[in-house]
Write a protein that holds these residues in place. Structure first.
Motif, PDB file in Angstrom:
ATOM      1  N   ILE A 147     -19.233  -0.019   2.207  1.00 22.78           N
ATOM      2  CA  ILE A 147     -18.236   0.880   1.619  1.00 22.78           C
ATOM      3  C   ILE A 147     -18.599   2.341   1.836  1.00 22.78           C
ATOM      4  CG2 ILE A 147     -17.381  -0.759  -0.092  1.00 22.78           C
ATOM      5  CD1 ILE A 147     -19.206   0.600  -2.163  1.00 22.78           C
ATOM      6  N   SER A 148     -19.561   2.585   2.729  1.00 21.22           N
ATOM      7  CA  SER A 148     -19.888   3.965   3.095  1.00 21.22           C
ATOM      8  C   SER A 148     -18.775   4.509   3.984  1.00 21.22           C
ATOM      9  CB  SER A 148     -21.232   4.010   3.828  1.00 21.22           C
ATOM     10  OG  SER A 148     -21.073   3.643   5.193  1.00 21.22           O
ATOM     11  N   LYS A 186     -19.790  10.065  -9.350  1.00 17.61           N
ATOM     12  CA  LYS A 186     -21.206   9.734  -9.169  1.00 17.61           C
ATOM     13  C   LYS A 186     -21.744   9.037 -10.404  1.00 17.61           C
ATOM     14  CE  LYS A 186     -25.748  11.673  -8.121  1.00 17.61           C
ATOM     15  NZ  LYS A 186     -26.532  12.873  -7.761  1.00 17.61           N
ATOM     16  N   TYR A 187     -21.412   9.546 -11.573  1.00 19.62           N
ATOM     17  CA  TYR A 187     -21.900   8.938 -12.812  1.00 19.62           C
ATOM     18  C   TYR A 187     -21.400   7.502 -12.958  1.00 19.62           C
ATOM     19  CZ  TYR A 187     -22.708   8.129 -17.803  1.00 19.62           C
ATOM     20  OH  TYR A 187     -23.120   7.587 -18.997  1.00 19.62           O
ATOM     21  N   VAL A 247     -14.149   7.764  -8.577  1.00 15.88           N
ATOM     22  CA  VAL A 247     -15.015   6.822  -7.853  1.00 15.88           C
ATOM     23  C   VAL A 247     -14.755   6.920  -6.351  1.00 15.88           C
ATOM     24  CG1 VAL A 247     -15.439   4.369  -7.424  1.00 15.88           C
ATOM     25  CG2 VAL A 247     -15.343   5.229  -9.771  1.00 15.88           C
ATOM     26  N   ILE A 248     -13.502   6.966  -5.972  1.00 15.85           N
ATOM     27  CA  ILE A 248     -13.161   7.001  -4.542  1.00 15.85           C
ATOM     28  C   ILE A 248     -13.591   8.325  -3.918  1.00 15.85           C
ATOM     29  CG2 ILE A 248     -11.211   7.015  -2.921  1.00 15.85           C
ATOM     30  CD1 ILE A 248      -9.897   4.931  -4.822  1.00 15.85           C
ATOM     31  N   VAL A 249     -13.405   9.421  -4.627  1.00 15.10           N
ATOM     32  CA  VAL A 249     -13.871  10.728  -4.132  1.00 15.10           C
ATOM     33  C   VAL A 249     -15.384  10.704  -3.911  1.00 15.10           C
ATOM     34  CG1 VAL A 249     -14.259  13.128  -4.826  1.00 15.10           C
ATOM     35  CG2 VAL A 249     -11.980  12.111  -5.049  1.00 15.10           C
ATOM     36  N   TYR A 250     -16.115  10.093  -4.835  1.00 14.86           N
ATOM     37  CA  TYR A 250     -17.570  10.036  -4.672  1.00 14.86           C
ATOM     38  C   TYR A 250     -17.965   9.149  -3.493  1.00 14.86           C
ATOM     39  CZ  TYR A 250     -22.487   9.148  -5.465  1.00 14.86           C
ATOM     40  OH  TYR A 250     -23.847   9.021  -5.297  1.00 14.86           O
ATOM     41  N   LEU A 251     -17.325   8.005  -3.341  1.00 11.74           N
ATOM     42  CA  LEU A 251     -17.650   7.122  -2.223  1.00 11.74           C
ATOM     43  C   LEU A 251     -17.416   7.830  -0.893  1.00 11.74           C
ATOM     44  CD1 LEU A 251     -16.161   3.678  -3.368  1.00 11.74           C
ATOM     45  CD2 LEU A 251     -18.554   4.374  -3.368  1.00 11.74           C
ATOM     46  N   ARG A 252     -16.374   8.652  -0.829  1.00 10.44           N
ATOM     47  CA  ARG A 252     -16.085   9.392   0.398  1.00 10.44           C
ATOM     48  C   ARG A 252     -17.156  10.444   0.704  1.00 10.44           C
ATOM     49  NH1 ARG A 252     -12.441   6.170   2.825  1.00 10.44           N
ATOM     50  NH2 ARG A 252     -10.296   6.352   2.047  1.00 10.44           N
ATOM     51  N   SER A 253     -17.911  10.841  -0.318  1.00  9.11           N
ATOM     52  CA  SER A 253     -18.913  11.902  -0.130  1.00  9.11           C
ATOM     53  C   SER A 253     -20.260  11.377   0.354  1.00  9.11           C
ATOM     54  CB  SER A 253     -19.128  12.652  -1.451  1.00  9.11           C
ATOM     55  OG  SER A 253     -19.907  11.878  -2.361  1.00  9.11           O
ATOM     56  N   LEU A 296       0.827  -1.201   0.000  1.00 12.13           N
ATOM     57  CA  LEU A 296       0.000   0.000   0.000  1.00 12.13           C
ATOM     58  C   LEU A 296       0.864   1.255   0.000  1.00 12.13           C
ATOM     59  CD1 LEU A 296      -2.680  -1.128   2.598  1.00 12.13           C
ATOM     60  CD2 LEU A 296      -3.133  -0.590   0.197  1.00 12.13           C
ATOM     61  N   THR A 297       0.350   2.306  -0.608  1.00 14.38           N
ATOM     62  CA  THR A 297       1.039   3.586  -0.632  1.00 14.38           C
ATOM     63  C   THR A 297       0.241   4.609   0.178  1.00 14.38           C
ATOM     64  OG1 THR A 297      -0.109   4.512  -2.563  1.00 14.38           O
ATOM     65  CG2 THR A 297       1.756   3.033  -2.994  1.00 14.38           C
ATOM     66  N   SER A 298       0.820   5.782   0.318  1.00 15.00           N
ATOM     67  CA  SER A 298       0.148   6.840   1.078  1.00 15.00           C
ATOM     68  C   SER A 298      -0.622   7.800   0.176  1.00 15.00           C
ATOM     69  CB  SER A 298       1.184   7.633   1.892  1.00 15.00           C
ATOM     70  OG  SER A 298       2.152   8.210   1.023  1.00 15.00           O
ATOM     71  N   ARG A 299      -0.817   7.431  -1.098  1.00 19.92           N
ATOM     72  CA  ARG A 299      -1.472   8.353  -2.023  1.00 19.92           C
ATOM     73  C   ARG A 299      -2.910   8.651  -1.585  1.00 19.92           C
ATOM     74  NH1 ARG A 299      -3.167   5.124  -7.587  1.00 19.92           N
ATOM     75  NH2 ARG A 299      -3.819   3.168  -6.613  1.00 19.92           N
ATOM     76  N   THR A 300      -3.331   9.869  -1.856  1.00 23.90           N
ATOM     77  CA  THR A 300      -4.702  10.279  -1.584  1.00 23.90           C
ATOM     78  C   THR A 300      -5.245  10.969  -2.840  1.00 23.90           C
ATOM     79  OG1 THR A 300      -3.959  12.400  -0.661  1.00 23.90           O
ATOM     80  CG2 THR A 300      -4.312  10.580   0.889  1.00 23.90           C
ATOM     81  N   PHE A 301      -6.559  11.026  -2.944  1.00 24.06           N
ATOM     82  CA  PHE A 301      -7.201  11.606  -4.109  1.00 24.06           C
ATOM     83  C   PHE A 301      -7.956  12.862  -3.687  1.00 24.06           C
ATOM     84  CE2 PHE A 301      -7.063   6.972  -4.893  1.00 24.06           C
ATOM     85  CZ  PHE A 301      -6.120   6.996  -5.923  1.00 24.06           C
ATOM     86  N   GLU A 302      -7.529  13.996  -4.226  1.00 29.24           N
ATOM     87  CA  GLU A 302      -8.108  15.274  -3.846  1.00 29.24           C
ATOM     88  C   GLU A 302      -9.531  15.408  -4.380  1.00 29.24           C
ATOM     89  OE1 GLU A 302      -7.432  20.073  -4.594  1.00 29.24           O
ATOM     90  OE2 GLU A 302      -6.052  18.593  -5.472  1.00 29.24           O
ATOM     91  N   PRO A 303     -10.474  15.759  -3.508  1.00 27.49           N
ATOM     92  CA  PRO A 303     -11.851  15.973  -3.979  1.00 27.49           C
ATOM     93  C   PRO A 303     -11.934  17.238  -4.830  1.00 27.49           C
ATOM     94  CG  PRO A 303     -11.756  15.656  -1.587  1.00 27.49           C
ATOM     95  CD  PRO A 303     -10.363  15.903  -2.054  1.00 27.49           C
ATOM     96  N   THR A 304     -12.532  17.108  -5.993  1.00 26.34           N
ATOM     97  CA  THR A 304     -12.800  18.266  -6.853  1.00 26.34           C
ATOM     98  C   THR A 304     -14.221  18.112  -7.393  1.00 26.34           C
ATOM     99  OG1 THR A 304     -12.035  17.209  -8.893  1.00 26.34           O
ATOM    100  CG2 THR A 304     -10.366  18.360  -7.560  1.00 26.34           C
ATOM    101  N   PRO A 305     -14.853  19.208  -7.784  1.00 24.88           N
ATOM    102  CA  PRO A 305     -16.198  19.091  -8.362  1.00 24.88           C
ATOM    103  C   PRO A 305     -16.246  18.170  -9.569  1.00 24.88           C
ATOM    104  CG  PRO A 305     -15.729  21.378  -7.799  1.00 24.88           C
ATOM    105  CD  PRO A 305     -14.445  20.624  -7.609  1.00 24.88           C
ATOM    106  N   ALA A 306     -15.216  18.203 -10.417  1.00 30.05           N
ATOM    107  CA  ALA A 306     -15.197  17.342 -11.609  1.00 30.05           C
ATOM    108  C   ALA A 306     -15.118  15.878 -11.220  1.00 30.05           C
ATOM    109  CB  ALA A 306     -14.027  17.725 -12.508  1.00 30.05           C
TER     110      ALA A 306
END
Length: 353
Positions: free
Chosen positions: A110-111, A60-61, A161-167, A44-54
């Motif tokens: 996965i919530s 979500k789609y 996908v991961i950003v949306y799941l976090r929301s 595993l790495t420490s990478r994270t995915f920044e939430p953006t509107p796009a």
């Protein structure tokens, strides 16, 4: 000294027996070590995915309309028409209601709930689960989770996908783990493959190319290709006949190829209408067919999916859920209209009498 030698000899004999069994079922020596020691998994790495509107919009789609994540990771009301998702359980996980699975398979929560869901998982834990089939705890996921198809998701789509799941709203729902029967619990360890590099954006230069990508990540072949011994039959790609049984009844998937036994009579308008309404003319699709998910796809994407399906190699394989299930010589299974199929080639028109 003799006792130590005897123990070593016995241990060697056990290993020989194990590998002999693995070879007998067609598993390589390399996979044999995987079965014994654990699945292939990258660190595993420490990478994270920044939430953006796009990313939120794209995630979500993909999650709601293409990948069908909520179809398994939420509870559905099988007593109601079309078995809708129960809103308050969205992403909260659920047992998979399919008979004849090799044990109890649970789609996890996965919530973002920290205690019972994925709230405490790192972004890379989720990424590795989605595309590589390795759970947050390092286990191999049961391949009903279509991570082999999701492996084609490009990096930006994965991040979205991961950003949306976090929301999503956290759902407190403690679930038991999956309990997979032997020897399947060992065999699935050989399936995951680590992704150590970047997955580039797919070819979207034409409707057919776009459709090929969408069909892949939506895992259409997972249901619409019959299987033998747990593996899809390559010569019957998208030929239908894969059968599932559960609260939705006993249903065989349709032949999606342009063969006369498939859907050659569909045009683009009919295809889109079918996935938007869940009806083929007067006939209603089964609630296990996730048209309720795919109806959220854009017109452009549905047109691209149809364009790709028209390019498939025709497969002669009649499947009709309106008929009694009978053995099928073509796919080796039992489904409606199975008796109409033969493993003999169709006669040339000049040979008809």
């Amino acid at each position: 000294m003799k006792s130590r030698f005897r123990r070593r000899r016995q241990a060697a004999a056990v290993l020989v027996l194990v590998f002999a069994c693995l070879l007998a079922i067609g598993v390589t020596i390399v996979d044999g070590w995987v079965l014994l020691l654990g699945p292939r998994a990258r660190a595993l790495t420490s990478r994270t995915f920044e939430p953006t509107p796009a990313r939120l919009e794209r995630g979500k789609y993909l999650t709601e309309a293409v990948l069908g994540c909520m179809d398994c990771h939420s509870r559905r009301d099988w007593e109601k028409a079309d078995a809708p998702i129960i809103p308050e359980t969205k992403a909260g996980g659920a047992p998979i209601p399919i008979d004849d699975l090799p044990g109890r398979i649970i789609a996890p929560n996965i919530s973002p709930d920290v205690e019972t869901g994925a709230g405490a998982w790192s972004d890379d834990m989720l990424a590795r689960s989605i595309r590589e089939g390795i759970g947050h705890d390092g286990r191999a996921l049961f391949p009903l989770m279509p991570y082999q198809s999701f492996s084609s998701l490009p990096d930006e789509d994965l991040a979205s996908v991961i950003v949306y799941l976090r929301s999503l709203k956290p759902v407190r729902n403690e679930l038991p783990g999956s309990e997979i029967a032997f020897p399947v619990n060992l065999l699935i360890k050989g399936v995951p493959r680590p992704i150590t590099g970047s997955v580039p954006e797919p070819d979207m230069s034409s409707d057919v190319a776009r459709g090929a990508f969408l069909v892949k990540v939506a895992d259409c072949t997972g249901c619409h290709t019959p299987q033998q011994k747990g593996a899809p039959v390559p010569s019957l790609g998208f030929g239908g006949g894969f059968t599932l049984t559960g609260p939705f009844g006993r249903v065989a998937s349709a032949n999606l190829t342009p063969d006369p036994s498939g859907i050659p009579y569909y045009d683009e308008k009919m295809f889109i209408q079918t996935l938007r309404t869940g009806h083929v003319g007067a006939r209603k699709l089964s609630s296990i067919m996730p048209w309720q998910i795919f109806k959220g796809m854009s017109d452009q994407d549905l047109k691209s999916v149809f364009a790709y399906l028209r390019t498939l190699e025709p497969v002669r394989h009649r499947v009709d859920n309106g008929e009694p299930p009978t053995p099928c010589k073509v796919c080796g299974g039992t489904h409606g209209g199975g008796e109409w199929n033969t493993d003999e080639p169709e006669p040339h028109p000049s040979e008809d009498h």
